[in-house]
Scaffold this motif. Structure first.
Motif, PDB file in Angstrom:
ATOM      1  N   LEU A  65       0.920  -1.152   0.065  1.00 58.80           N
ATOM      2  CA  LEU A  65      -0.111  -0.173  -0.102  1.00 58.80           C
ATOM      3  C   LEU A  65       0.834   1.206  -0.127  1.00 58.80           C
ATOM      4  O   LEU A  65       1.780   1.610   1.106  1.00 58.80           O
ATOM      5  N   LEU A  66       0.831   1.845  -1.039  1.00 59.94           N
ATOM      6  CA  LEU A  66       1.770   3.110  -1.397  1.00 59.94           C
ATOM      7  C   LEU A  66       1.038   4.481  -1.025  1.00 59.94           C
ATOM      8  O   LEU A  66      -0.176   4.439  -1.666  1.00 59.94           O
ATOM      9  N   PHE A  67       1.561   5.558  -0.379  1.00 58.11           N
ATOM     10  CA  PHE A  67       1.257   6.695  -0.153  1.00 58.11           C
ATOM     11  C   PHE A  67       2.145   7.681  -1.095  1.00 58.11           C
ATOM     12  O   PHE A  67       3.199   7.688  -0.256  1.00 58.11           O
ATOM     13  N   SER A  68       1.653   8.403  -1.764  1.00 55.65           N
ATOM     14  CA  SER A  68       2.600   9.261  -2.562  1.00 55.65           C
ATOM     15  C   SER A  68       1.780  10.660  -2.803  1.00 55.65           C
ATOM     16  O   SER A  68       0.903  10.806  -3.321  1.00 55.65           O
ATOM     17  N   ALA A  69       2.606  11.942  -2.648  1.00 53.61           N
ATOM     18  CA  ALA A  69       2.162  13.018  -3.147  1.00 53.61           C
ATOM     19  C   ALA A  69       2.572  13.357  -4.461  1.00 53.61           C
ATOM     20  O   ALA A  69       3.780  13.612  -4.698  1.00 53.61           O
ATOM     21  N   ILE A  70       1.566  13.299  -5.479  1.00 51.72           N
ATOM     22  CA  ILE A  70       1.839  13.561  -6.654  1.00 51.72           C
ATOM     23  C   ILE A  70       1.898  14.977  -7.188  1.00 51.72           C
ATOM     24  O   ILE A  70       2.264  15.286  -8.214  1.00 51.72           O
ATOM     25  N   ALA A  71       1.203  15.946  -6.443  1.00 50.25           N
ATOM     26  CA  ALA A  71       0.791  17.144  -6.596  1.00 50.25           C
ATOM     27  C   ALA A  71       0.643  18.216  -5.232  1.00 50.25           C
ATOM     28  O   ALA A  71       0.365  17.481  -4.508  1.00 50.25           O
TER      29      ALA A  71
END
Length: 111
Positions: A65-71
């Protein structure tokens, strides 16, 4: 123009702050979960994603389960499992991940 840049910068900072807080909470909960299990097999692990400010991944038994700020103000939560790698059509590249987005905006409250 400067006001828009300030809002974007503030939103970016708040996005990173939210992800850091979320990761800290996951660290606390996974530590409690792993301690209650009394086994090293099947524990939840948390990994930071290299070359990113605050992205992280939870891993357990082949599930990611990945959490990523993309913008600024936009966070993607994507999950992937080993099973998806074996059930993908031949020659299609990587298996698609299921994704959900969390979005924040600066402006008037919209309901």
């Amino acid at each position: 123009m400067p006001r828009i840049q300030d809002e974007t910068r503030d939103l970016q900072e708040k996005t990173h702050e939210f992800l850091r807080t979320l990761k800290d909470n996951f660290v606390d909960y996974t530590t409690a979960f792993n301690n209650m299990k009394n086994s090293t097999i099947g524990g939840v692990k948390i990994y930071g994603i290299s070359n990113t400010a605050t992205d992280f991944m939870l891993f357990r038994n082949g599930y990611k389960l990945l959490f990523s700020a993309i913008a600024p103000g936009r966070i993607v939560m994507s999950s992937k499992s080993k099973l998806q790698l074996f059930t993908q059509p031949r020659g299609s590249g990587l298996a698609p991940a299921s994704e959900e987005y969390l979005e924040a905006n600066v402006g008037p409250l919209e309901i």
